[in-house]
Write an enzyme that holds these catalytic residues in place. Sequence first.
Site, PDB file in Angstrom:
ATOM      1  N   PRO A   2     -12.792  51.272  38.446  1.00 13.91           N
ATOM      2  CA  PRO A   2     -12.519  50.122  39.273  1.00 13.91           C
ATOM      3  C   PRO A   2     -13.722  49.247  39.516  1.00 13.91           C
ATOM      4  O   PRO A   2     -14.773  49.719  39.901  1.00 13.91           O
ATOM      5  CB  PRO A   2     -12.066  50.731  40.599  1.00 13.91           C
ATOM      6  N   GLU A   3     -13.518  47.998  39.278  1.00 13.61           N
ATOM      7  CA  GLU A   3     -14.436  46.986  39.773  1.00 13.61           C
ATOM      8  C   GLU A   3     -13.774  46.434  41.036  1.00 13.61           C
ATOM      9  O   GLU A   3     -12.801  46.988  41.512  1.00 13.61           O
ATOM     10  CB  GLU A   3     -14.662  45.916  38.695  1.00 13.61           C
TER      11      GLU A   3
END
Length: 269
Positions: A2-3
């Site tokens: 995840p960004e």
Amino acid sequence: MPELPEVETIKNGLGICLNATILESKVYNFQLRYPVPHNISELIHNRQILEITRRSKYLILKLDNGFLLFHFGMTGRLNITQHYRKEQHDHLVFALDNGLIISYNDSRKFGAILWIDGVLEKHPLIKNLGVEPFSTAFNAEHLYNKCLIRKIPIKQLFMEGKAVVGVGNIYSSEVLFDARIHPTRLANTITSKECKQLYQSVQAILSKAIKAGGTTIKDFRNHEGNLGYFTQQLMVYGRDGQHCLLCHSVIIKITQNNRSSYYCSKCQV
DNA sequence: ACGCGGCCCTGGATGC
DNA sequence: TGCATCCAGGGCCGCG
């Protein structure tokens, strides 16, 4: 995985748990990036979730006695179910008084579960983070000032998370394509005009990705196990050897700091 | 300051 | 089919 957009997607999904109270919990594995606090179950027991926020790539549950933080590393997930069945790589599970059960799952164990009491912003992992991309502190001037003094490739400036947070490996490539800037350009050669474009591209790409529920390359799933649909809007990431969707030139893949970068051989200078 | 590599860890894809 | 190798949305640390 995840960004920022993916963490934001998880955060939004958790909204239904706001104001719920944590009942029992169980830790299956304490060995993540940092050791899970040994007494985490006691700390969160019978505590109410007062706020659900995000700082950089950390998801933050504010309880009435402190902050429970999650970082998702590359493969971390948060699942919400009504009928829990333990899955491989579940590390922490807790039940809420609204009947929902939340489980933290991370196959690679690059993620973290942290407990912070006291001032959140003073925690060593939080205090040195760059500004949030959607805060007023982030603007063209701020970015330009950060770029001016750094003689590193602009891609790495984003990856550092000191000028602005949340733009990881996928979105760095996408932002730089959007701004027509080559990933190896040294930060101190970026003009103020280009910084204005870069700043706009950061906000534009991240907000589109949030709207699409994030990007799934391999692992990302939201709280319901669904994919992120920004994958379909990627212009360069993972498209090496294919044609640029704007100019038809070939998309190139290079390695910077052991991470892949993608760019259009013609559009980006 | 900066570039680079290694490390944490698991699993899927690819190639011989 | 089996085994080896490479690769992956992150981020820390240490070396020169």
